[in-house]
Design a protein around this motif. Structure first.
Motif, mmCIF file in Angstrom:
data_model
loop_
_atom_site.group_PDB
_atom_site.id
_atom_site.type_symbol
_atom_site.label_atom_id
_atom_site.label_comp_id
_atom_site.label_asym_id
_atom_site.label_seq_id
_atom_site.Cartn_x
_atom_site.Cartn_y
_atom_site.Cartn_z
ATOM 1 N N ASN A 1 0.829 -1.206 0.000
ATOM 2 C CA ASN A 1 0.000 0.000 0.000
ATOM 3 C C ASN A 1 0.867 1.261 0.000
ATOM 4 N N ILE B 1 2.201 1.972 -3.413
ATOM 5 C CA ILE B 1 1.175 2.618 -4.239
ATOM 6 C C ILE B 1 1.114 4.107 -3.925
ATOM 7 N N ARG C 1 1.546 7.065 -6.600
ATOM 8 C CA ARG C 1 0.233 7.588 -6.979
ATOM 9 C C ARG C 1 0.253 9.000 -7.572
ATOM 10 N N CYS D 1 2.082 0.534 -10.110
ATOM 11 C CA CYS D 1 0.871 0.642 -9.286
ATOM 12 C C CYS D 1 -0.122 -0.463 -9.618
ATOM 13 N N ALA E 1 -1.400 -3.157 -6.878
ATOM 14 C CA ALA E 1 -2.823 -3.271 -6.566
ATOM 15 C C ALA E 1 -3.315 -4.703 -6.773
ATOM 16 N N ALA F 1 -6.686 -0.299 -3.484
ATOM 17 C CA ALA F 1 -6.142 -1.010 -4.638
ATOM 18 C C ALA F 1 -7.147 -1.052 -5.784
ATOM 19 N N VAL G 1 -7.227 2.243 -7.594
ATOM 20 C CA VAL G 1 -6.061 2.390 -8.470
ATOM 21 C C VAL G 1 -6.294 1.648 -9.783
#
Length: 693
Positions: A486, A489, A493, A527, A531, A565, A568
């Motif tokens: 996480n 990510i 992001r 990413c 995810a 996730a 994303v």
């Protein structure tokens, strides 16, 4: 005539001497008139309807007190003593017949509506303003909405962002009417049930956050049970109730629905709140700070988002007040006391980092305030410890790994999200963002390499048995893996946000968008892979046989990781839909998952949430929200695949436009209170305004 001129105090042949009084009332003394000293009001004040009071002069001595006044005082004291004796008798009888843990508090309703307390999504009408900044899921959704609206090829009203992309003032819902549900407030709590819940706490939450000394806690509980007439400090009794509340809320029992858990855990929570109201603002003991820390963690699994952040603030201030952040403040204490003060401080720091990420708000504890050494193994400060030493050693190693990982989280929020202050004058250049991301990725890889072999991160290919002897270790590996994935990510992001902005606002300067599309391919692919891995771990775990949830942490954070996730993946699908013919990533790159794989993982997230908990409104609403997003994406894909080319450009037929617009409306209805403005009426108006051939 002589009689008329005689002084009032002069003796008279036919009368007795005037009675001498010890003290005249204040009114008569001011008026310099005769006072008969009657209590509670003298005759003169009664006749004139004046207030009458007696004030003893500091210089007076040898005061004469009337017998009537002493008699009245003795009578009043006797009545007070009688009432106290009656109260003590009732209290003793109650303590022998029921648990002291379950004393009856007044009804307290702390609900704030349907706003979750991990900063993921608002589900209710928003009444009170609350800031949810760049790192929150709500801020991410503000970039996703306009991109979704644009790829629908329908100018859906209200598809513009709510405010600045970096963060805005959203509203938290108004508290509903007080609940009449007092379930569990008066029922007995058998000692066996309490002991079982204490065991559950220290085998689950107490291992993940080991800041309460188990041996001392159990000893005090045993002493309280052995002699229920012995006074118990309110702060410790509140902490006990909070331990029981957390044990119920984080229970892994498969026959215990979310509604049942919430009802029972809230009863314990309300008692803890009632017992600690006088202590929370003073924070005069370590127990009170630990209580506030547990409360803030517990509230993350409720819909009390505002209260969560406020209680955490009290815990931070209490820690500073007691000097938990200071090495010098603990020098005079025993090694065990020093160690658990330090662990409590690091518990506050980790929760602070978590709330900063989920709520999108500045951290309350700056990084340069965290200077204590990391926690040490408990047997190093308590040589007499002999039981469960391997599990406790693992617990400390896991806790230290979390602390160091969340140091990187703090740096990520600071460098990639402006510290969640929302004060950036201009967006950083794409190349600067990529440089920061690579630096953070390097730190994360070094962190992963530094883990003890026993705590190596679990992968989705593993399906460990939750009932074996290494259940605690497998849980730690699973939770660490979800936290690590996480955070990666979160690191990458910002590039997805830039790509979404390029989709949703194509009228913005194109030079930056072109560069983002050129250099953002790797970040987007990273990413997507992260995810998919998060969803696969959660899905594999909840589908496994036996008590699968033992391998996951608190349900609300499993929900957060899975929901984030899925968002994303939705964002990546939107980006690829817009750049289908010109975006690197769907052009046969073996390292990049295909759109069909992404969509399958997105659907797996929805199915996993359905298995995560039973009758859990928050989980159900998140799953419903994702279903709406998936339906909208299906409508857009169907529309693009059946475009009719006219005048050199794509034009959708009426059925496709209607499908896409209605899907968009359904998704918008799931965004109640978020300011999206989507509705079925607006969608159909859009359809009618399109030139359909």
């Amino acid at each position: 005539m002589a009689d008329a001129d005689a002084s009032p105090s002069a003796p008279d042949a036919g009368s007795n001497k005037r009675r001498r009084i010890a003290l005249a009332c204040s009114t008569c003394r001011t008026r310099k008139s005769k006072c008969d000293g009657a209590r509670p009001r003298c005759s003169a004040c009664v006749a004139l309807d004046f207030d009458c009071s007696y004030v003893q002069s500091s210089s007076s001595a040898n005061v004469i007190v009337g017998k009537e006044y002493l008699t009245s005082l003795e009578s009043r004291v006797a009545r007070v003593e009688e009432r106290l004796n009656h109260f003590e008798s009732d209290k003793l009888q109650q303590s022998r017949s029921s648990s002291p843990v379950l004393s009856q508090p007044p009804a307290v309703d702390e609900e704030e509506g349907h706003t979750d307390a991990i900063g993921a999504l608002h589900f209710a009408e928003e009444e009170d303003f609350a800031y949810l900044g760049p790192s929150s899921n709500i801020a991410f959704s503000r970039h996703l909405r306009p991109a979704l609206a644009r790829i629908s090829r329908a100018a859906v009203p209200g598809a513009t962002p709510d405010g600045p992309a970096g963060g805005s003032l959203l509203r938290s819902s108004r508290p509903p009417s007080p609940s009449s549900d007092h379930h569990g407030l008066t029922k007995k709590s058998p000692e066996a049930d309490e002991s079982r819940l204490i065991d559950d706490f220290f085998s689950n939450t107490g291992l993940i956050f080991p800041f309460i000394h188990e041996r001392t806690f159990r000893s005090r509980y045993h002493d309280m049970r052995q002699d229920q007439t012995k006074p118990v400090q309110k702060s410790w009794l509140a902490l006990l109730n909070m331990v029981l509340a957390f044990a119920v809320s984080a229970s892994t029992r498969t026959d215990f629905s979310a509604i049942d858990r919430q009802r029972e855990s809230d009863a314990f929570y309300r008692r803890a709140l009632h017992l600690s109201r006088g202590q929370m603002m003073r924070c005069s003991s370590l127990e009170t700070v630990q209580l506030l820390l547990l409360m803030s963690q517990y509230l993350q699994g409720t819909q009390k988002s505002l209260q969560t952040f406020i209680v955490h603030g009290l815990a931070v201030k209490g820690a500073f007040q007691l000097g938990l952040h200071s090495k010098e403040a603990s020098l005079h204490l025993s090694p065990t006391e020093r160690e658990f003060r330090k662990r409590t401080w690091y518990g506050i720091v980790t929760v602070d980092r978590t709330m900063s990420m989920t709520f999108g708000r500045p951290a309350s504890v700056p990084d340069d305030y965290v200077r204590l050494d990391l926690p040490v193994l408990e047997r190093m400060v308590d040589p007499t410890l002999t039981e469960n030493t391997m599990v406790k050693d693992m617990s400390v190693s896991f806790f230290n790994a979390t602390i160091t990982l969340y140091n990187i989280m703090y740096t990520t929020v600071k460098t990639c999200y402006g510290g969640n202050l929302g004060c950036s004058d201009a967006s950083p250049h794409t190349l600067d963002v990529v440089t920061r991301i690579y630096g953070l990725e390097k730190q994360l890889q070094e962190w992963k390499a530094s883990l003890p072999p026993a705590l190596s991160l679990r992968t989705s290919a593993e399906t460990p048995n939750p009932s074996d002897s290494e259940a605690a270790l497998n849980r730690a590996r699973t939770i660490l893996a979800l936290r690590y994935l996480n955070l990666r990510i979160l690191v990458n992001r910002p590039i997805i946000v830039d790509l979404l902005d390029a989709v949703g606002r194509p009228e913005d300067p194109q030079s930056q968008h072109a560069l983002v599309r050129q250099v953002g391919t790797n970040n987007l692919a990273t990413c997507i892979a992260l995810a998919i891995e998060i969803i696969a771990i959660v899905s594999t775990t909840v589908r496994s046989s036996g008590p699968h949830k033992r391998l996951l942490g608190a349900w609300w954070f499993t929900l957060y990781y899975t929901f984030n996730a899925a968002l994303v993946l939705c964002a990546a699908l939107v980006i690829r839909l817009d750049y289908r013919d010109g975006f690197a990533g769907d052009n046969g790159m073996p390292a990049s998952p295909s759109s069909s794989e992404m969509r399958a993982s997105f659907d797996a997230a929805i199915e996993a949430l359905a298995l995560l908990d039973r009758r859990n409104k928050t989980v159900d609403r998140c799953a419903q929200h994702l279903r709406g997003l998936g339906a909208a994406l299906d409508g857009f894909v169907a529309s693009r695949d059946r475009d009719v080319v006219q005048n050199g450009g794509p034009v959708m037929n009426a059925v496709d436009v209607t499908t896409g617009a209605l899907m968009m409306a359904r998704w918008g209805q799931g965004q109640a209170g978020s300011g999206s403005g989507f509705s079925a009426k607006a969608a159909m108006t859009t359809v009618r305004n399109l030139q359909v051939k």
